[in-house]
Design an enzyme around this catalytic site. Structure first.
Site, short mmCIF file in Angstrom:
data_model
loop_
_atom_site.label_atom_id
_atom_site.label_comp_id
_atom_site.label_asym_id
_atom_site.label_seq_id
_atom_site.Cartn_x
_atom_site.Cartn_y
_atom_site.Cartn_z
N LYS A 71 9.58 13.83 0.62
CA LYS A 71 10.38 12.99 -0.29
C LYS A 71 9.65 12.66 -1.60
O LYS A 71 10.29 12.47 -2.63
CB LYS A 71 10.80 11.70 0.41
CG LYS A 71 11.92 11.91 1.41
CD LYS A 71 12.42 10.58 1.93
CE LYS A 71 13.54 10.79 2.93
NZ LYS A 71 14.16 9.54 3.36
N GLY A 136 8.27 3.58 2.50
CA GLY A 136 9.28 4.25 1.68
C GLY A 136 10.62 3.55 1.74
O GLY A 136 11.28 3.33 0.71
N ARG A 158 1.97 -5.78 6.57
CA ARG A 158 0.65 -5.85 7.21
C ARG A 158 -0.43 -5.49 6.20
O ARG A 158 -1.43 -6.17 6.07
CB ARG A 158 0.67 -4.87 8.39
CG ARG A 158 -0.57 -4.83 9.21
CD ARG A 158 -0.38 -3.86 10.35
NE ARG A 158 -0.07 -2.49 9.88
CZ ARG A 158 0.05 -1.44 10.67
NH1 ARG A 158 -0.06 -1.57 11.97
NH2 ARG A 158 0.31 -0.24 10.17
N TYR A 232 18.50 2.33 13.38
CA TYR A 232 19.84 2.34 14.00
C TYR A 232 19.79 2.77 15.47
O TYR A 232 20.81 2.80 16.14
CB TYR A 232 20.82 3.22 13.21
CG TYR A 232 20.35 4.64 13.03
CD1 TYR A 232 19.77 5.04 11.84
CD2 TYR A 232 20.45 5.56 14.06
CE1 TYR A 232 19.31 6.33 11.68
CE2 TYR A 232 20.00 6.85 13.91
CZ TYR A 232 19.43 7.23 12.72
OH TYR A 232 18.96 8.52 12.56
P1 ATR Z 1 9.35 4.46 5.99
O1 ATR Z 1 9.32 5.57 5.03
O2 ATR Z 1 10.40 4.63 7.07
O3 ATR Z 1 9.45 3.13 5.35
P2 ATR Z 1 6.52 4.19 6.29
O4 ATR Z 1 6.42 4.45 4.84
O5 ATR Z 1 5.61 4.88 7.22
O6 ATR Z 1 7.98 4.53 6.80
O7 ATR Z 1 6.41 2.60 6.52
C1 ATR Z 1 6.26 2.02 7.77
C2 ATR Z 1 6.24 0.50 7.60
O8 ATR Z 1 6.11 -0.07 8.91
C3 ATR Z 1 5.06 0.00 6.79
O9 ATR Z 1 5.44 -1.15 6.11
C4 ATR Z 1 4.04 -0.33 7.89
O10 ATR Z 1 3.08 -1.28 7.53
P3 ATR Z 1 1.68 -0.81 6.85
O11 ATR Z 1 2.01 -0.50 5.43
O12 ATR Z 1 0.79 -1.99 6.99
O13 ATR Z 1 1.23 0.40 7.61
C5 ATR Z 1 4.95 -0.92 8.94
N1 ATR Z 1 4.30 -0.91 10.25
C6 ATR Z 1 4.07 0.17 11.04
N2 ATR Z 1 3.43 -0.22 12.17
C7 ATR Z 1 3.29 -1.55 12.10
C8 ATR Z 1 2.71 -2.56 12.95
N3 ATR Z 1 2.20 -2.23 14.15
N4 ATR Z 1 2.74 -3.84 12.56
C9 ATR Z 1 3.26 -4.19 11.36
N5 ATR Z 1 3.80 -3.31 10.51
C10 ATR Z 1 3.81 -2.01 10.86
#
Ligand code: ATR
Length: 462
Positions: A71, A136, A158, A232
């Site tokens: 993307k 994203g 986080r 979803y």
């Molecule tokens: P997407 O494109 O679907 O948004 P991504 O860019 O991988 O996927 O984002 C995942 C999100 O879930 C991020 O905000 C991530 O937090 P970090 O930026 O700190 O990694 C969050 N996330 C994933 N695992 C997590 C966890 N165990 N606790 C809190 N936040 C989490």
């Protein structure tokens, strides 16, 4: 679908692509609106991306969706990028620009979510929004908040740096209408406002980890009026359950998935897809994502829904529910009384309410429906959501013989019931056929044979 010389190719590039739901939507739309294009998932590696885009143009591909992991990277391969996609930093849709010999990138994820919230009546203007996550998906949500002129947007993550990045980028674009405030996830207690609209955009809670959620604190949920989970699957996440438990309205984002595709399709083919088609595709999508093991029987009175349905349920070890009997027990009135006292329209409305209830509650059930149930389009869609729909079909003569002595059928209390049956079947046959996944001929009246056909078709249905 017949592929011909002028069939256009549309598709998805990403890695992996095997589990995509997009073909259900795009090929469903093409079929419904009669457009000669075919949607195909195509696995493309990171090393192969640039060649794939060049090749796609040379292969005359009309448009592409782009998914993980391309993307961002795909943005370097485009001749033009839409402003919103540029600000979000992600492109999920490529539209062919003949005059520029390449593709223009859009972010229809954001546009899809925007269309979903508008349809669901969620207003962001001048409201306080909380975004959980800063990946994203969160970027697209944040940009939508800017377009919709939210007053304040808390971005909780986080990893605070990522939240800070989104806030910095969008602050520059917001003309101070919308204030973006990055916070570490654990600082949600610092939010003082009430009536929060929350978008859950982390990956926490995704199946199979369905009992996980980033914030569990009741004090937070008490302040939430609307919660939208960008997940979803499952349909009702832990986040959504908490929102509802403390009095808020909760939504998942299956409609976002639907609308990002609809908008991409509209861009590729330069058309507006009728809402009726979109509603049908949404049902097909729900059936794919949330499959249910019910068998629904439709057909004219006397077609054998109760007789054969009861036997089928017994054979399959399923429950049997008769919708008419349920209505009688629920309203405390006989069906002729409801018709006589309240009219047919009131009865159809009761049917719709009952079907909504069944859609939430039924599982492993054979449902026999009233003969007029699928007449309302809304009801026909609900029946499809509830399970595999079988149309039990019998000739007017056979039906007449089966029901002629029955005085409990209000529609047949007339001078020439046989003619009435003929007329009604003529009118209803196309409606039953359209609503059904499969047709079962019950004219032979051989219970064992009919049940075996129902079993085969009911288990093999879509
Ligand atoms: P997407 O494109 O679907 O948004 P991504 O860019 O991988 O996927 O984002 C995942 C999100 O879930 C991020 O905000 C991530 O937090 P970090 O930026 O700190 O990694 C969050 N996330 C994933 N695992 C997590 C966890 N165990 N606790 C809190 N936040 C989490």
């Amino acid at each position: 679908m017949e592929i011909q010389g002028n069939t256009r190719l549309i598709g998805l590039i990403g890695n992996p692509v095997e589990h995509t739901l997009s073909p259900v939507i795009h090929n469903g739309i093409s079929k419904a609106v009669g457009i000669d294009s075919v949607y195909m998932p195509m696995k493309v590696t990171e090393q192969g991306l640039s060649k794939a885009i060049d090749g796609a143009y040379e292969l005359n591909i009309l448009g592409l969706n782009v998914t993980v992991p391309h993307k961002n990277a795909v943005m370097n391969q485009l001749v033009e990028i839409d402003d919103a996609a540029l600000a979000i930093g992600a492109v999920n849709t490529l539209v062919r620009l003949e005059e520029k010999h390449g593709y223009k990138g859009y972010n229809t994820d954001m546009l899809g979510l925007r269309r979903q919230i508008i349809e669901d009546g969620i207003v962001l203007k001048n409201q306080v929004v909380v975004i959980l996550g800063a990946g994203g998906a969160a970027k697209a949500v944040a940009y939508m908040c800017l377009l919709e002129e939210a007053k304040k947007v808390y971005i909780l993550n986080r990893t605070i740096e990522k939240a800070q990045d989104i806030a910095d980028t969008l602050d520059k674009k917001s003309d101070n209408n919308t204030e973006f405030i990055p916070l570490p996830l654990s600082d949600y207690t610092h939010i003082e406002e009430e009536n929060l609209i929350v978008f859950q955009s982390t990956s926490i809670g995704l199946a199979p980890h369905t009992d996980e959620v980033v914030i569990e604190d009741a004090a937070f949920y008490k302040k939430v009026v609307v919660g939208v989970d960008l997940i979803y699957n499952p349909a009702n996440t832990k986040f959504m359950q908490l929102v509802e438990q403390y009095g808020g309205k909760a939504y998942n984002a299956l409609k976002m998935l639907l609308y990002q595709a609809v908008i991409a399709y509209e861009l590729w083919h330069d058309i507006k897809i009728p809402q009726d088609v979109i509603d049908d595709i949404y049902v097909a999508l729900k059936r794919k994502v949330y499959p249910k093991k019910n068998i629904v029987l439709v057909g004219y009175m006397g077609s054998g829904k109760t007789t054969f349905g009861t036997a089928l349920a017994k054979e399959l070890g399923m429950e049997f529910v008769d919708a008419d009997a349920y209505i009688v027990s629920k309203t405390g009135k006989s069906i002729p009384d409801i018709f006589a006292q309240d009219g047919e329209e009131a009865f159809r409305k009761i049917e719709t309410d009952i079907l909504k209830e069944f859609n939430e509650t039924l599982s492993d059930t054979v449902l026999a429906t009233g003969g007029g149930m699928p007449l309302r389009k809304e009801n026909a869609r609900l029946l499809k959501e509830i399970g595999t729909v079988l149309y039990l079909m019998a000739s007017p003569k056979e039906i007449y013989d089966r029901v002629k002595g029955d005085t409990n059928r209000p529609l047949l209390q007339c001078e020439n019931p046989y003619q009435k049956i003929c007329d009604m079947i003529k009118q209803r046959h196309p409606i039953y056929s359209q609503c059904a996944d499969e047709i079962v001929d019950t004219n032979c009246n051989d219970l064992q044979w009919i049940v075996s056909v129902m079993k085969e078709k009911g288990m093999n249905g879509e």
